[in-house]
Motif scaffolding. Sequence first.
Motif, mmCIF file in Angstrom:
data_model
loop_
_atom_site.group_PDB
_atom_site.id
_atom_site.type_symbol
_atom_site.label_atom_id
_atom_site.label_comp_id
_atom_site.label_asym_id
_atom_site.label_seq_id
_atom_site.Cartn_x
_atom_site.Cartn_y
_atom_site.Cartn_z
ATOM 1 N N ALA A 44 28.001 23.196 -47.155
ATOM 2 C CA ALA A 44 26.948 24.008 -47.738
ATOM 3 C C ALA A 44 27.064 25.311 -47.181
ATOM 4 C CB ALA A 44 25.821 23.393 -47.642
ATOM 5 N N TYR A 46 24.677 29.360 -47.603
ATOM 6 C CA TYR A 46 23.406 29.897 -47.938
ATOM 7 C C TYR A 46 23.697 31.277 -48.703
ATOM 8 C CZ TYR A 46 21.122 26.605 -45.046
ATOM 9 O OH TYR A 46 20.877 25.466 -44.577
ATOM 10 N N LYS A 47 23.027 31.432 -49.898
ATOM 11 C CA LYS A 47 23.050 32.540 -50.656
ATOM 12 C C LYS A 47 21.625 33.290 -50.567
ATOM 13 C CE LYS A 47 22.717 32.212 -55.129
ATOM 14 N NZ LYS A 47 22.108 32.836 -56.376
ATOM 15 N N ARG A 48 21.852 34.578 -50.379
ATOM 16 C CA ARG A 48 20.744 35.548 -50.185
ATOM 17 C C ARG A 48 20.243 36.018 -51.667
ATOM 18 N NH1 ARG A 48 19.726 40.345 -46.369
ATOM 19 N NH2 ARG A 48 17.475 40.790 -46.912
ATOM 20 N N PHE A 53 16.945 33.042 -48.538
ATOM 21 C CA PHE A 53 18.142 32.410 -48.354
ATOM 22 C C PHE A 53 18.154 30.968 -48.966
ATOM 23 C CE2 PHE A 53 18.691 35.543 -45.276
ATOM 24 C CZ PHE A 53 19.806 35.975 -45.379
ATOM 25 N N PHE A 54 19.023 30.574 -49.965
ATOM 26 C CA PHE A 54 18.811 29.218 -50.367
ATOM 27 C C PHE A 54 20.282 28.595 -50.282
ATOM 28 C CE2 PHE A 54 16.033 31.830 -52.987
ATOM 29 C CZ PHE A 54 14.926 30.982 -52.940
ATOM 30 N N ARG A 55 20.230 27.307 -49.992
ATOM 31 C CA ARG A 55 21.385 26.536 -49.836
ATOM 32 C C ARG A 55 21.974 26.123 -51.060
ATOM 33 N NH1 ARG A 55 21.463 21.055 -45.887
ATOM 34 N NH2 ARG A 55 23.801 20.876 -46.381
ATOM 35 N N THR A 56 23.395 26.327 -51.210
ATOM 36 C CA THR A 56 24.146 26.001 -52.432
ATOM 37 C C THR A 56 25.652 25.647 -51.833
ATOM 38 O OG1 THR A 56 24.998 27.261 -54.478
ATOM 39 C CG2 THR A 56 24.977 28.515 -52.520
#
Length: 82
Positions: A44, A46-48, A53-56
């Motif tokens: 996984a 993390y996208k800002r 930040f969201f886990r993707t």
Amino acid sequence: MASPTPATASSSSQAADSHRELLKLVKSHEVAIAELSNISASRAVYKRNGNLFFRTSAQKATSYEQKQLEMAKAKIQKLTSS
């Protein structure tokens, strides 16, 4: 040869600065894509998004970076054709 008027000089300077910033942005997206391609698919990332930040997945983050890269290249193309 006449020197450019201040208004023309400042607008060309702004265009050059904008072009430089877009080139930096393109390079940043290219580096992000290269780094994401070296991460295993099961890992996984993390996208800002704004200040959060969201886990993707790495695949989703790569596709997002690819879209951002295409948009930045389109802006450069539009700027150079003007």
